[in-house]
Design an enzyme around this catalytic site. Structure first.
Site, PDB file in Angstrom:
ATOM      1  N   MET A 245       0.835  -1.205   0.000  1.00  0.00           N
ATOM      2  CA  MET A 245       0.000   0.000   0.000  1.00  0.00           C
ATOM      3  C   MET A 245       0.868   1.252   0.000  1.00  0.00           C
ATOM      4  O   MET A 245       1.966   1.264   0.562  1.00  0.00           O
ATOM      5  CB  MET A 245      -0.908   0.005   1.245  1.00  0.00           C
ATOM      6  CG  MET A 245      -1.845   1.213   1.339  1.00  0.00           C
ATOM      7  SD  MET A 245      -2.880   1.156   2.840  1.00  0.00           S
ATOM      8  CE  MET A 245      -1.643   1.478   4.109  1.00  0.00           C
ATOM      9  N   CYS A 246       0.358   2.306  -0.644  1.00  0.00           N
ATOM     10  CA  CYS A 246       0.984   3.629  -0.551  1.00  0.00           C
ATOM     11  C   CYS A 246      -0.144   4.656  -0.464  1.00  0.00           C
ATOM     12  O   CYS A 246      -1.233   4.347   0.024  1.00  0.00           O
ATOM     13  CB  CYS A 246       1.911   3.883  -1.736  1.00  0.00           C
ATOM     14  SG  CYS A 246       1.074   4.042  -3.333  1.00  0.00           S
TER      15      CYS A 246
END
Length: 288
Positions: A245-246
Site C-alpha cells: 500500500m501507498c
C-alpha cells in the site's frame, strides 16, 4: 529493431558485465533486461524498484539425467504454470551437429555442458539457462514444445532462429500480481487470522504514515529502499501472500512488481492506496 523480438534475459548474481541481446525465443512483448556472466547463486544485485528487474531464480535444481523425446505429454492440471528451461541452439542447416548432439544426449551427456560448447545462443555462457518462463513470452513453436515436454526430457523444436534442444528442469504455479480493492482489503482486515498471517507493507514515508495508517502494516519507505531491499527475502516469506500500500497506489505498484521479480508468489497492490480506503471504506482514516 527486429532482433529485439527474440530476447533471452536474466540478471543473476552481483557482477554486472556488459549486457548483450540473446537471439533466442522470447517474443517482443517480453521486457528487455540483461544477463550477467556469473554462476547462479542466492546473492543478488538489488536496484530500486523503478528499474525493471528480471525474474528471481532462487535455486537451480541439480543436473538431471536427460533423455530425448518428441515433446508429447507433460502434466496438464489446468493451472497456469511457469517453467525453468535451459536450451541449446544450432543453426538450421547444421544437421550433422544436431544429430551428433542428439546422440550424445541419448548417451547420457548433459545438455548444459553441450550448450556451453556448441550453442550459438549467448545463453551458452550460463549453460543455456533461460530462467523461469511463462506462456505468452516465447515464440509459438518454442512455447508449444516447452509446455508439452515432460520434466528433464530433452525436446527438439525448430523456430526461425534454428533448431533448439530444450529441457524443462522444474515447474511451478505461475506467480500473480493483482489489485485488491479497498473494500476487499477492509473485509480481510476484520479477520484477526489475516492480520497474523498476511504480510502487509506500507511503502509511504514516515511523515505520511504519521498522518494516516492502517493496522498491521509494516512501514518500508520507498526512499529507504537501499536499507531494506537487499534483505527483503529475509524479512518476508516469498511463499506467503503479500499486500502493498501507498498513498494513491502508484508507488506500491512499483514495489509490487519488484517483489514479483524477486520471487514472491502472490502479490497484491492496494488499488487507490490509503486515500481510496479512506474515501470508499473508512472515513475515520484521515485524508491528506
Amino acid at each position: 529493431m527486429s532482433i529485439l523480438r527474440g530476447i533471452c534475459v536474466l540478471r543473476v548474481g552481483v557482477a554486472t558485465p556488459k549486457p548483450y541481446l540473446l537471439p533466442s525465443i522470447f517474443s517482443s512483448s517480453f521486457n528487455i533486461r540483461t544477463l550477467s556472466h556469473t554462476t547462479f547463486s542466492r546473492t543478488f544485485r538489488f536496484l530500486p524498484p523503478s528499474i525493471p528487474l528480471s525474474s528471481f531464480v532462487p535455486l537451480i535444481p541439480p543436473k538431471a539425467a536427460a533423455s530425448y523425446g518428441t515433446g508429447s505429454g507433460g502434466a496438464e492440471d489446468g493451472r497456469p504454470r511457469e517453467l525453468l528451461v535451459q536450451h541449446l541452439l544450432v543453426k538450421e542447416d547444421d544437421q550433422k551437429l544436431l544429430l551428433d548432439l542428439l546422440q550424445k544426449i541419448s548417451s547420457g551427456e548433459d545438455l548444459s555442458d553441450l550448450a556451453v560448447e556448441h550453442s550459438v545462443c549467448p545463453s551458452k555462457e550460463e549453460g543455456g539457462m533461460l530462467g523461469w518462463v511463462k506462456k505468452g513470452q516465447m515464440v509459438p513453436e518454442f512455447e508449444e514444445a516447452a509446455f508439452s515436454a515432460p520434466l528433464n526430457k530433452v525436446v527438439k523444436c525448430k523456430t526461425k532462429f534454428g533448431w533448439h534442444l530444450l529441457q524443462v528442469l522444474s515447474e511451478r504455479e505461475e506467480s500473480i500480481l493483482q489489485d485488491i480493492q479497498p473494500h476487499e482489503l477492509h473485509g480481510k482486515i476484520q479477520d484477526p487470522n489475516f492480520l497474523e498471517e498476511a504480510q502487509l507493507i506500507d511503502v509511504r514515508e514516515p511523515e505520511e504514515v504519521a498522518k494516516a495508517s492502517l493496522p498491521g502494516f509494516t512501514v518500508l519507505p520507498l526512499r529507504q529502499f537501499g536499507s531494506w531491499g537487499p534483505e527483503i527475502t529475509k524479512k518476508l516469506d516469498p511463499e506467503k501472500d503479500i499486500y502493498v500500500m501507498c498513498h494513491h497506489g502508484m508507488r506500491s505498484l512499483q514495489v509490487a512488481k519488484w517483489l514479483l521479480s524477486q520471487g514472491f508468489r502472490k502479490v497484491y497492490n492496494v488499488s487507490g492506496g490509503i486515500h481510496a480506503y479512506a474515501v470508499q471504506v473508512d472515513p475515520s482514516v484521515p485524508t491528506y
